[in-house]
Design a protein around this motif. Structure first.
Motif, PDB file in Angstrom:
ATOM      1  N   ARG A 297     -47.264  -8.791  -4.535  1.00  0.00           N
ATOM      2  CA  ARG A 297     -46.145  -9.320  -3.744  1.00  0.00           C
ATOM      3  C   ARG A 297     -45.121  -8.237  -3.439  1.00  0.00           C
ATOM      4  O   ARG A 297     -44.248  -8.435  -2.609  1.00  0.00           O
ATOM      5  CB  ARG A 297     -45.464 -10.465  -4.483  1.00  0.00           C
ATOM      6  N   THR A 298     -45.257  -7.096  -4.094  1.00  0.00           N
ATOM      7  CA  THR A 298     -44.303  -6.010  -3.845  1.00  0.00           C
ATOM      8  C   THR A 298     -44.892  -5.033  -2.838  1.00  0.00           C
ATOM      9  O   THR A 298     -46.116  -4.954  -2.662  1.00  0.00           O
ATOM     10  CB  THR A 298     -43.978  -5.254  -5.146  1.00  0.00           C
ATOM     11  N   LEU A 299     -44.024  -4.272  -2.228  1.00  0.00           N
ATOM     12  CA  LEU A 299     -44.473  -3.267  -1.270  1.00  0.00           C
ATOM     13  C   LEU A 299     -45.318  -2.203  -1.964  1.00  0.00           C
ATOM     14  O   LEU A 299     -46.349  -1.782  -1.457  1.00  0.00           O
ATOM     15  CB  LEU A 299     -43.260  -2.632  -0.577  1.00  0.00           C
ATOM     16  N   ARG A 300     -44.889  -1.802  -3.143  1.00  0.00           N
ATOM     17  CA  ARG A 300     -45.624  -0.796  -3.908  1.00  0.00           C
ATOM     18  C   ARG A 300     -47.037  -1.293  -4.239  1.00  0.00           C
ATOM     19  O   ARG A 300     -48.008  -0.566  -4.124  1.00  0.00           O
ATOM     20  CB  ARG A 300     -44.874  -0.454  -5.193  1.00  0.00           C
ATOM     21  N   GLY A 301     -47.163  -2.549  -4.635  1.00  0.00           N
ATOM     22  CA  GLY A 301     -48.464  -3.126  -4.959  1.00  0.00           C
ATOM     23  C   GLY A 301     -49.375  -3.193  -3.746  1.00  0.00           C
ATOM     24  O   GLY A 301     -50.566  -2.892  -3.817  1.00  0.00           O
ATOM     25  N   ARG A 302     -48.806  -3.568  -2.627  1.00  0.00           N
ATOM     26  CA  ARG A 302     -49.604  -3.647  -1.397  1.00  0.00           C
ATOM     27  C   ARG A 302     -50.067  -2.262  -0.942  1.00  0.00           C
ATOM     28  O   ARG A 302     -51.190  -2.079  -0.511  1.00  0.00           O
ATOM     29  CB  ARG A 302     -48.796  -4.322  -0.299  1.00  0.00           C
ATOM     30  N   LEU A 303     -49.155  -1.280  -1.043  1.00  0.00           N
ATOM     31  CA  LEU A 303     -49.529   0.083  -0.660  1.00  0.00           C
ATOM     32  C   LEU A 303     -50.621   0.633  -1.581  1.00  0.00           C
ATOM     33  O   LEU A 303     -51.560   1.290  -1.111  1.00  0.00           O
ATOM     34  CB  LEU A 303     -48.308   0.996  -0.692  1.00  0.00           C
ATOM     35  N   ALA A 304     -50.495   0.387  -2.876  1.00  0.00           N
ATOM     36  CA  ALA A 304     -51.507   0.858  -3.821  1.00  0.00           C
ATOM     37  C   ALA A 304     -52.853   0.200  -3.542  1.00  0.00           C
ATOM     38  O   ALA A 304     -53.905   0.854  -3.576  1.00  0.00           O
ATOM     39  CB  ALA A 304     -51.065   0.575  -5.255  1.00  0.00           C
ATOM     40  N   THR A 305     -52.842  -1.078  -3.238  1.00  0.00           N
ATOM     41  CA  THR A 305     -54.082  -1.784  -2.936  1.00  0.00           C
ATOM     42  C   THR A 305     -54.702  -1.238  -1.652  1.00  0.00           C
ATOM     43  O   THR A 305     -55.919  -1.003  -1.583  1.00  0.00           O
ATOM     44  CB  THR A 305     -53.823  -3.299  -2.793  1.00  0.00           C
TER      45      THR A 305
END
Length: 192
Positions: free
Chosen positions: A11-19
């Motif tokens: 749900r975070t921007l960092r999580g989405r970018l890492a994925t």
């Protein structure tokens, strides 16, 4: 004591970018691996085909005078001598298509002949790539048939067969290594 609630990392921007990065890394490594394995495999197979054709022609040149003289004993001695020098299985037939000499295991090729020896007896060189059969694909083979010529006339034919088991093993090791590298890249991308 306060309890900290973990947030869903997707749900975070960092999580989405890492994925996204992990997925792109996986796709890139997989595409590179498939391309490399395909190019390597085709290049190796082509090299084996060319080398086997050259080897068959050299052997046929040496056999020409022996077959022209109908010296079956000399042909058999020649084939016995070259058996220690080549990894290919060799079969020699006379102008009537009857076997004259062969290396170990080459006589079985007569039962699987697809007309290549007849074409070689008519003066045409042929090559075939036989895909293996069996539950896991089996062993692939490359077969080259060349005419044996003496004094500008065809006096027989030579078939050289090379099994690709060593190349298949090498390509298999390359694929396993690529899979390990791809898995490592995904783990590193996920951790990043």
């Amino acid at each position: 004591m306060s309890r900290r609630v973990l947030k869903n990392p997707f749900r975070t921007l960092r999580g989405r970018l890492a994925t996204t990065y992990a997925c792109l890394a996986l796709v890139g490594v997989a595409a590179s691996a498939v391309y490399t394995a395909t190019i390597l495999r085709s290049g190796l197979y082509e090299r084996v085909e060319l080398d086997l054709t050259d080897e068959a022609r050299l052997l046929a040149d040496g056999l020409g005078p022996l077959l022209a003289a109908d010296d079956a004993r000399a042909v058999a001695a020649y084939i016995a001598r070259i058996e220690t020098l080549t990894h290919a299985r060799v079969l020699v037939v006379d102008r009537r298509g009857q076997p004259v000499a062969s290396t170990t295991g080459a006589l079985g090729a007569l039962n699987n002949d697809d007309g290549g020896l007849s074409r070689a007896l008519s003066g045409e060189a042929t090559m075939s790539h036989d895909a293996g059969s069996g539950p896991v694909g089996g062993i692939e083979q490359i077969r080259v048939r060349v005419p044996v010529v003496a004094d500008a006339s065809v006096v027989g034919a030579l078939e050289a067969t090379y099994t690709l088991d060593e190349l298949q093993a090498m390509v298999g090791r390359l694929n396993a290594t690529t899979l390990l590298v791809a898995t490592g890249a995904v783990i590193v991308a996920a951790l990043a």
